[in-house]
Design an enzyme around this catalytic site. Structure first.
Site, PDB file in Angstrom:
ATOM      1  N   GLU A   1       0.839  -1.197   0.000  1.00  0.00           N
ATOM      2  CA  GLU A   1       0.000   0.000   0.000  1.00  0.00           C
ATOM      3  C   GLU A   1       0.877   1.252   0.000  1.00  0.00           C
ATOM      4  O   GLU A   1       1.928   1.287   0.632  1.00  0.00           O
ATOM      5  CB  GLU A   1      -0.910  -0.007   1.242  1.00  0.00           C
TER       6      GLU A   1
ATOM      7  N   ASP B   1      -2.381  -5.104   0.906  1.00  0.00           N
ATOM      8  CA  ASP B   1      -1.695  -3.979   1.549  1.00  0.00           C
ATOM      9  C   ASP B   1      -0.290  -4.334   2.021  1.00  0.00           C
ATOM     10  O   ASP B   1       0.620  -3.507   1.959  1.00  0.00           O
ATOM     11  CB  ASP B   1      -2.517  -3.482   2.743  1.00  0.00           C
TER      12      ASP B   1
END
Length: 252
Positions: free
Chosen positions: A80, A108
């Protein structure tokens, strides 16, 4: 809301959020709630990664900043916060190196200890509802899901919370602080409710409010995770300029 975000979050997180919204053609001047949500999600991802390393025995250890052991392998790979092209490059590299199944959607983080991708969620609603939405979208048992709320609740795949209790408490405390600071400024209701958000947008278009009072207990320290990302997208001069301007508020 935009003023609050720029006061409350590290400027490097703010710029990453700006880049993400620009990449998807979104206007942060209009979608201020999304701007706040992206910054919050980024910070939680970085806090999730902070201070966690793997030693020579393959064990997960927590090491504070400036510790000489900080050269140990980072437990989490941060996906992310990168542009989509770079993010998929990182994911492909991880899959080729570890043999992990390539996820359908960008996760992420990647956990090198548990050998799994992680999807982090931060919700203003009930954690179990948001968890089910994430699970139905991802449809993969190979991506671990961990959801946090602004009320201190959390939910994770098979009740496996990955991090130690103290690390998770740091994240929960930060989220609760963000909620309180929003509430103090009359922003929380519009952040939670789309109807209230529309009212707030109309109000903001009529008169731009000067920023008021700085948020309490905001860390000026750069996250170790951000230090890793920093060289990829920001030169040192620009970083210094951002840090120098951090939390400056226009005088009345």
């Amino acid at each position: 809301m935009e003023d609050f975000v720029r006061q409350c979050f590290n400027p490097m997180i703010v710029e990453l959020a700006e880049k993400a919204m620009k990449e998807y053609g979104e206007d942060l001047k209009i979608e201020t709630n999304k701007f706040a949500a992206i910054c919050t999600h980024l910070e939680v991802c970085f806090m999730y990664s902070d201070f966690h390393f793997i030693n020579e025995q393959g064990e997960s250890i927590v090491v504070e900043l400036d510790d000489p052991n900080a050269l140990l392998k980072h437990r989490f790979e941060i996906i992310e916060g990168r542009d989509r092209t770079m993010a998929w490059t990182v994911v492909n590299s991880i899959c080729n190196t570890t043999g992990a199944e390539k996820p359908k959607f960008l996760p992420d983080l990647y956990d090198y200890k548990e050998n799994r991708f992680i999807e982090i969620g931060v919700t203003r609603r009930e954690v179990h509802i948001y968890y089910l939405e994430k699970a139905n979208k991802i449809k993969s048992e190979n991506t671990h899901i961990h959801i946090f709320s602004f009320t201190g609740e959390e939910m994770a795949t098979k009740a496996d919370y990955t991090l130690d209790e103290e690390s998770r408490a740091r994240i929960k405390t930060r989220l609760f602080t963000i909620r309180q600071e929003m509430a103090n400024r009359g922003l929380w209701d519009s952040f939670v409710s789309p109807k209230e958000a529309k009212k707030q947008l109309k109000k903001n278009l009529k008169s731009q409010e000067l920023c008021v009072g700085l948020p309490t207990k905001v860390s000026h320290r750069t996250s170790p995770a951000l230090r890793i990302l920093e060289p990829m997208w920001m030169d040192s001069n620009r970083t210094a300029a951002l840090r120098a301007s951090f939390l400056k508020c226009p005088k009345k």
